[in-house]
Motif scaffolding. Structure first.
Motif, PDB file in Angstrom:
ATOM      1  N   ARG A  33      14.541   5.649   3.521  1.00 37.60           N
ATOM      2  CA  ARG A  33      13.282   6.387   3.731  1.00 37.60           C
ATOM      3  C   ARG A  33      12.067   5.499   3.485  1.00 37.60           C
ATOM      4  N   ALA A  62       7.311   7.144   2.400  1.00 37.41           N
ATOM      5  CA  ALA A  62       8.113   6.740   3.556  1.00 37.41           C
ATOM      6  C   ALA A  62       7.442   5.559   4.240  1.00 37.41           C
ATOM      7  N   ASP A  63       8.249   4.600   4.681  1.00 41.29           N
ATOM      8  CA  ASP A  63       7.772   3.453   5.448  1.00 41.29           C
ATOM      9  C   ASP A  63       6.774   2.582   4.688  1.00 41.29           C
ATOM     10  N   SER A  64       6.825   2.619   3.361  1.00 44.10           N
ATOM     11  CA  SER A  64       5.818   1.865   2.594  1.00 44.10           C
ATOM     12  C   SER A  64       6.272   0.444   2.257  1.00 44.10           C
ATOM     13  N   GLY A 115       8.300  -3.250   3.186  1.00 46.86           N
ATOM     14  CA  GLY A 115       8.772  -4.119   4.251  1.00 46.86           C
ATOM     15  C   GLY A 115      10.009  -4.925   3.896  1.00 46.86           C
ATOM     16  N   LEU A 122      11.898   2.153   3.452  1.00 49.06           N
ATOM     17  CA  LEU A 122      11.813   0.950   4.291  1.00 49.06           C
ATOM     18  C   LEU A 122      11.133   1.297   5.604  1.00 49.06           C
ATOM     19  N   GLY A 123      10.137   0.537   5.968  1.00 45.45           N
ATOM     20  CA  GLY A 123       9.449   0.762   7.236  1.00 45.45           C
ATOM     21  C   GLY A 123      10.354   0.453   8.418  1.00 45.45           C
ATOM     22  N   ALA A 124       9.846   0.708   9.620  1.00 40.95           N
ATOM     23  CA  ALA A 124      10.641   0.546  10.834  1.00 40.95           C
ATOM     24  C   ALA A 124      11.249  -0.850  10.927  1.00 40.95           C
ATOM     25  N   ASP A 125      10.517  -1.861  10.521  1.00 35.27           N
ATOM     26  CA  ASP A 125      11.034  -3.222  10.568  1.00 35.27           C
ATOM     27  C   ASP A 125      11.498  -3.714   9.199  1.00 35.27           C
ATOM     28  N   GLY A 126      11.541  -2.803   8.240  1.00 38.10           N
ATOM     29  CA  GLY A 126      11.861  -3.194   6.877  1.00 38.10           C
ATOM     30  C   GLY A 126      13.309  -3.603   6.722  1.00 38.10           C
ATOM     31  N   GLN A 146      18.934  -2.350   7.170  1.00 38.95           N
ATOM     32  CA  GLN A 146      17.656  -2.014   7.798  1.00 38.95           C
ATOM     33  C   GLN A 146      17.517  -0.508   7.771  1.00 38.95           C
ATOM     34  N   SER A 147      16.291  -0.051   7.967  1.00 36.72           N
ATOM     35  CA  SER A 147      16.096   1.362   8.170  1.00 36.72           C
ATOM     36  C   SER A 147      16.579   1.700   9.579  1.00 36.72           C
TER      37      SER A 147
END
Lengths: 64, 216
Positions: free
Chosen positions: B131, B101-103, B105, B133-137, B213-214
């Motif tokens: 899942r 998760a969040d790995s 960008g 994609l990171g918060a800003d991915g 986006q995520s």
């Protein structure tokens, strides 16, 4: 396989961390070995330098 | 089409990998344009990388590029073609990603989702992209659509259709490939139902594209 992949990859089934067991290394790259899920225990082979992280039901039935 | 499963699609590409790779040398301009406008990231993802045609494009913005495909032979072709120290090859299933998760960008998920054999798998796969994609991915997703000239289909229909499109090898033998051809409305519906946040959707050259986006 470069060892720095370990901070990105995980078990495709339960997304838990994988433990690396190196069998053969060449110039820093992992050529063969096993990645084992620390939660469910499923083992994923590293063959010819590429980790096979397909879920078990998508793997080859027999080795080609 | 009931007997088509994800393994069949993988085996198809194992069989045609060598010839397929020779015909897929150049990146898509839509992908280049998308990636060029993005900020640099630590990890990029080429989901359904095939022979790695978009790895070098992603490497312009990502320190490391995870090139993931179900077909080992296509990954082998990527290794032969691409000489980029940041490339990390992974064999995996787009509906059950072996990535944390969040790995990631920046992701491109091009011409792959339409190979997944059921709507359930396709929706799972979009959730999996959300899942990892990171918060800003951010990501670009493309599928083949009913708007393409070769299909005699109503592009305004609610849903697309399953079909088999043959690949002819140099020796004349024919290998069938499963596709789900998306109606644009269906593509939007599947994206809306997923955990992804959709920024834009458009149709270009017979393909549907979505920038995603995520969900925050």
């Amino acid at each position: 396989m470069n060892e720095d992949l370990l901070d990105i990859i995980c078990c495709p089934l339960d997304k838990s961390e994988l433990e690396l067991d190196v069998r053969d290394r060449d110039d820093g790259e992992i050529v063969s070995g096993t990645l084992t899920c620390t939660e469910c225990g499923e083992a994923y082979p590293i063959e010819d330098g590429i980790p096979n992280l397909l879920p078990p039901d998508m793997r080859e039935e027999t080795t080609a | 089409m009931d007997d088509t499963d994800a393994r069949d699609v993988r085996e198809t590409y194992e069989e045609i990998a060598d010839h397929f790779s020779k015909t897929r040398a150049y990146p898509w301009p839509e992908v280049e344009t998308f990636v060029e406008e993005e900020d640099p990231v630590a990890v990029g993802l080429d989901l359904g990388c095939g022979n790695g045609r978009h790895v070098a494009v992603l490497a312009e913005r990502a320190d490391r590029v995870v090139a993931l495909d179900a077909s080992r032979n296509l990954l082998g072709a990527a290794r032969d073609r691409i000489d980029d120290p940041g490339m990390r090859l992974v064999q995996g299933d787009a509906a059950r990603l072996p990535l944390r998760a969040d790995s990631v960008g920046l992701a491109v998920y091009v011409a792959t989702l339409h190979h997944l054999p059921s709507r359930e798998h396709r929706r799972e796969s979009l959730d999996e992209l959300a899942r990892v994609l990171g918060a800003d991915g951010r990501g670009l997703v493309s599928v083949w659509s009913t708007a393409h000239d070769r299909f005699d289909a109503d592009p305004d229909a609610e849903t697309g259709f399953d079909t088999t499109i043959d690949w002819t090898l140099p020796d004349g033998s024919v290998v069938p490939r499963f596709y789900h051809i998306y109606a644009p409305a269906e593509f939007e519906a599947d994206l809306e139902a997923s955990q992804l946040q959709v920024e834009s959707v458009r149709v270009s050259s017979g393909n549907c594209y979505a920038e995603v986006q995520s969900q925050a």
